[in-house]
Design an enzyme around this catalytic site. Structure first.
Site, mmCIF file in Angstrom:
data_model
loop_
_atom_site.group_PDB
_atom_site.id
_atom_site.type_symbol
_atom_site.label_atom_id
_atom_site.label_comp_id
_atom_site.label_asym_id
_atom_site.label_seq_id
_atom_site.Cartn_x
_atom_site.Cartn_y
_atom_site.Cartn_z
ATOM 1 C CB CYS A 7 -0.915 -0.001 1.219
ATOM 2 S SG CYS A 7 -1.907 -1.506 1.374
ATOM 3 C CG ASN A 9 3.422 7.756 -0.402
ATOM 4 O OD1 ASN A 9 3.093 7.971 0.756
ATOM 5 N ND2 ASN A 9 4.676 7.485 -0.738
ATOM 6 C CE LYS A 13 4.118 -4.796 -7.978
ATOM 7 N NZ LYS A 13 5.583 -4.572 -8.152
ATOM 8 C CG ASP A 102 8.082 2.222 1.067
ATOM 9 O OD1 ASP A 102 8.622 2.641 2.112
ATOM 10 O OD2 ASP A 102 7.712 2.980 0.148
ATOM 11 C CB THR A 181 5.442 23.209 -22.368
ATOM 12 O OG1 THR A 181 5.568 24.561 -22.807
ATOM 13 C CG2 THR A 181 5.446 23.195 -20.843
#
EC number: 2.7.1.33
Length: 249
Positions: A7, A9, A13, A102, A181
């Site tokens: 889990c 931010n 997954k 993580d 840009t």
């Protein structure tokens, strides 16, 4: 069958493994708890028994997800927790509980695969680099904004920078100076990540010469993999560490 969750931010997954052999049955990436439940319910002939997860979310957010999993699937859930030392790796933070879980699990996985000194690079919402010596000592690491953060900051704080994800993907087909840009932003951010990798490799060589392994993981790993051709891209590196931190019998 075992459900594994990373889990992060921005995304969750997930993957489902056969409990006996650890064989992969299904996997995916979702952006919400509800989408996760929908994905899992759509799987045919899958009977979940246990779940192990790692989360960098807040405690309240993580507990809400755990409650939802128990309610929807009636499974037990084990969460990865910080540790001073595990599987031969010594946490290098002064306050070991402050090291992101993580990152910690990716280090466990990297050291396990390397059987020696290694550099672990994770390219997600944030980018992290961690150095683990041959004796398992975590020498520390670095954190910087990942591609999503850099892109969104420019979109948010620069009025004339507005473009979609498809345009961003097209812009990254080359590293030549941008002629508009979107090309200038995407390629500029990409070059910053590539420069970050080169600096980490230089530092690793100063520690260990050529006697170390490099692991790259995370959603944007492919953007930088060619900068370190000797590196091994391991998309499930956090899950490798999760299985070590949360063994399920």
């Amino acid at each position: 069958m075992i459900l594994e969750l990373d889990c992060g931010n921005s995304f969750i997954k997930w993957r489902v493994l056969r409990a006996e052999a650890g064989a992969l049955i299904a996997e995916g990436v979702v952006d919400s708890d509800g989408a996760l439940v929908d994905n899992l319910r759509s799987l045919e002939k899958v009977s979940l028994v246990k779940c192990r997860l790692v989360s960098v979310r807040t405690e309240d957010e993580t507990n809400l997800l755990i409650g939802l999993l128990k309610q929807e699937f009636g499974i037990s859930v084990v969460c990865a927790a910080p540790a001073r030392e595990m599987s031969g790796v010594k946490n290098g933070y002064d306050d070991y509980e402050r090291l992101g879980l993580d990152r910690w699990l990716a280090m466990l996985g990297g050291f396990h695969l390397a059987k020696g000194a290694c550099l672990v690079l994770d390219f997600g919402t944030a980018v992290t680099a961690d150095f683990i010596s041959a004796d398992g000592e975590h020498l520390g690491g670095f954190i910087c904004p990942g591609m999503p953060l850099m892109r969104n900051q420019l979109r948010t704080h620069t009025r004339k920078i507005r473009y979609g994800d498809l345009a961003a993907e097209r812009a990254l087909t080359s590293q030549a100076p941008g002629r508009n840009t979107v090309e200038a932003v995407e390629r500029g951010c990409s070059l910053m990540l590539r420069g970050f990798v080169l600096t980490q490799l230089e530092m690793a060589r100063s520690y260990w010469g050529d006697d170390y392994r490099v692991f790259i993981t995370g959603g944007d790993a492919e953007l930088v993999s060619d900068v370190a051709p000797e590196a091994r891209v391991v998309s499930d590196l956090v899950f490798v560490g999760l299985a070590m931190a949360c063994p399920l019998s």
